[in-house]
Write an enzyme that holds these catalytic residues in place. Structure first.
Site, mmCIF file in Angstrom:
data_model
loop_
_atom_site.group_PDB
_atom_site.id
_atom_site.type_symbol
_atom_site.label_atom_id
_atom_site.label_comp_id
_atom_site.label_asym_id
_atom_site.label_seq_id
_atom_site.Cartn_x
_atom_site.Cartn_y
_atom_site.Cartn_z
ATOM 1 C CD GLU A 1 -2.873 1.094 2.368
ATOM 2 O OE1 GLU A 1 -3.452 2.006 2.766
ATOM 3 O OE2 GLU A 1 -2.803 -0.020 3.281
ATOM 4 N NE ARG B 1 3.540 -7.646 10.761
ATOM 5 C CZ ARG B 1 3.160 -6.738 9.896
ATOM 6 N NH1 ARG B 1 1.921 -7.500 9.379
ATOM 7 N NH2 ARG B 1 3.395 -5.684 9.680
ATOM 8 C CE LYS C 1 3.108 0.067 4.684
ATOM 9 N NZ LYS C 1 2.568 -0.085 3.358
#
Ligand code: ATP
Ligand code: MG
Length: 567
Positions: free
Chosen positions: A36, A263, A273
């Site tokens: 994204e 992750r 982020k």
């Protein structure tokens, strides 16, 4: 980069191999990396990039797409897209002509939504956001049907068209999938597919006033691109039924297999982020590419090479359970690479002036210094020596404690590649009492660093010639956080920011061979660590050096301890 796959395949590679065997996807392997564009990539993303592009490269005819998941018009910016492309390329991967945008599919996604409405599988819900939340129920209690769930297909089509045409305000309606409000999986309790957002999108302008939600757009984008294996992180495991539901209800031929993996988490940092953006916005760091940031642009500026990051990602592999990887492991790969490839130079970070009393004032000479003991092909260079030198302040103690073998009054040490020198006097500032200069003598017979009479010294220290050295700025970077897990027990990560994560020294002295050093070049400053020329703030006249990492490898120590405790 088509290294043969390692003999023991991880569970994702094993699944891909099995699907190839059974011809599940007509013998194709198509993966994607779907960021994204709402921030810069971090090292967690590198794990996903290496995995997706790696699997494509390892399988004949395999390809990996780069797709911007740009379905949220509010947080996304073109600057982020550029940085993402730069970082993926820098890591060494190529999407060739397969650069896609979820926003390119908006027309198609809208058509699919209309189909779902026509099938009675989606409806326009006019509950407020808060009511939707309340109606959803909890993990222990089923949800309640929305009163709008029974709207007719015609009414739904009309309202959805009205949403698209801008007839309704943000938040007044959403389009929801009609699945099961009693499902044990909360994601299946009539999830929202579209919401109204009357804001322009940086690619589609003001064409769209409704935007698809992540789960809906993601499964369909994957399908439209003919993705075979859609790899994502574990938190999407509970979303997989919805991913499959969308594709099944629309009866699409291309049905990718979603596979989840853990992750990457690394100690002493945060990898999100949103949090990294907060660090930037609140001024805790100088920007996304601050060398203390775990972003790829920060790591690059810090002195990391793409190989280091790829090797690290390969070693940690993929797993099904979340773990925290020690930052020491990453640094271990970094040191290993820098040790093999960085030329050695001498640099004095906190200079102390030394006058060699018996060295003639008008004399100077060039001494031979080895560029890299790990790499004989790197050859050697000449380093100028003269009467006035600088050494490191910490290499001298007027009153040396036990086991301090470096310079002290009356003591002799070796100057690297040069001579034995002996401290004969100490000059102090009259007011402060601070040591400002050492008076030494040298032994001309010890040229090159050994004594013909077999005399030994216990320490070798680095130095530069005062007249020949260059004055430079050096930035000593350390971990951004003082805690292994900056968010332990729900703590605010700001509370464990390391106040000493950056120490700037402006009067450092480096040997003259560093004149004209190019931005990005890496060096080992002997006895100090690895440094690289900062690519943002350096000028040809005034280079700035970033400390990439110190010399000591704590990971090697950890491994040794682990091995010993296993015995
Ligand atoms: P963040 O939480 O940092 O915002 P994200 O998952 O929202 O990360 P995306 O841009 O959506 O960021 O991620 C693109 C891809 O990278 C996704 O497939 C995601 O699963 C993967 N990814 C993101 N963070 C990690 C991580 N820490 N480890 C492994 N893969 C990750
Ligand atoms: Mg995301």
């Amino acid at each position: 980069m088509s290294d043969p796959p390692s003999p023991s395949l991880d569970f994702i590679r094993a699944k891909v191999a099995e699907d190839l065997k059974t011809n599940k996807h007509q013998g194709r392997v198509v993966t994607r990396f779907p960021p994204e564009p709402n921030g810069y990539l971090h090292i967690g993303h590198a794990k996903s990039i290496c995995l997706n592009f790696g699997i494509a490269a390892e399988n004949e005819g395999g390809v990996c797409n780069l797709r911007f998941d740009d379905t949220n018009p509010i947080k996304e910016e073109a600057e982020y897209e550029e940085s993402i492309k730069r970082d993926v390329r820098w890591l060494g991967f190529d999407w060739e002509d397969r650069l896609f945008y979820a926003s390119d599919y908006f027309d198609q996604l809208y058509q699919y939504a209309v189909q779902l409405i026509q099938k009675g599988k989606a409806y326009v819900c006019s509950l407020s956001a808060q009511d939707i939340r309340e109606y959803r129920g909890t993990l222990s209690e089923p949800g309640k049907d929305s009163p709008y769930r029974t709207r007719s297909v015609e009414e739904n089509l009309k309202l959805f068209e009205g949403m698209r045409a801008g007839e309704f305000e943000d938040g007044s309606h959403v389009l929801r999938a009609k699945i099961d409000m009693a499902s044990p999986n909360l994601n299946m309790r009539d999830p929202t597919l579209y919401r109204i957002r009357q804001v322009p999108h940086h690619r589609t302008g003001d064409k769209w006033l409704i935007y698809p939600m992540y789960d809906y757009a993601h499964s369909l984008s994957d399908s439209l691109e003919g993705i075979t294996h859609s790899l994502c992180t574990l938190e999407f495991e509970d979303h997989r039924p919805l991913y499959d539901w969308v594709l099944d209800e629309l009866n699409l031929d291309s049905h990718p297999q979603q596979i989840e993996f853990a992750r990457l988490n690394i100690s002493y940092t945060v990898l999100s982020k949103r949090k990294l953006l907060e660090l930037v916005k609140e001024g805790h760091v100088s920007g996304w590419d601050d060398p203390r940031m775990p972003t790829l642009s920060g790591l690059r500026r810090r002195g990391y090479t793409p190989e280091v990051i790829r090797n690290f990602c390969e070693q940690i592999g993929v797993a099904k359970r979340d773990t925290v990887i020690s930052v020491a492991l990453l640094e271990h790969h970094l040191r290993d690479d820098l040790n093999r490839h960085s030329p050695r130079v001498m640099a004095v970070l906190r200079p102390l002036r030394v006058v060699i009393e018996n060295y003639p004032e008008d004399q100077e000479e060039e001494l031979e210094a080895v560029n890299n003991p790990e790499d004989p092909a790197a050859g050697s260079r000449k380093v100028p020596f003269s009467r006035v030198l600088y050494i490191e302040q910490e290499d001298f103690r007027e009153d040396p404690p036990k086991k301090f073998y470096r310079l002290a009054p009356g003591r002799e040490v070796r100057l690297r590649y040069a001579y034995f020198v002996k401290c004969v006097d100490v000059v102090k500032d009259e007011k402060t009492g601070e040591v400002v200069e050492l008076r030494c003598t040298y032994d001309p017979a010890t040229k090159g660093g050994s004594s013909p009479d077999g005399r030994k010294v216990k320490a070798t220290i680095h130095w530069v010639s005062a007249a020949h050295s260059l004055q430079v700025e050096v930035r000593l970077y350390d971990r951004l956080f003082v805690k292994e897990n900056p968010e332990e027990g729900g703590a605010d990560f700001r509370d464990s920011l390391n106040p000493d994560s950056l120490v700037t020294l402006t009067s450092c002295r480096v040997e003259p061979s560093l004149k004209g050093a190019q931005p990005g070049s890496r060096y080992q400053f002997e006895r100090q660590g690895y440094f690289c020329v900062d690519s943002v703030d350096s000028t040809p006249e005034a280079p700035v050096f970033n400390r990439t990492v110190t010399l000591r490898d704590s990971w090697a120590k950890i491994e040794k301890q682990n091995q010993q405790s296993k015995k």
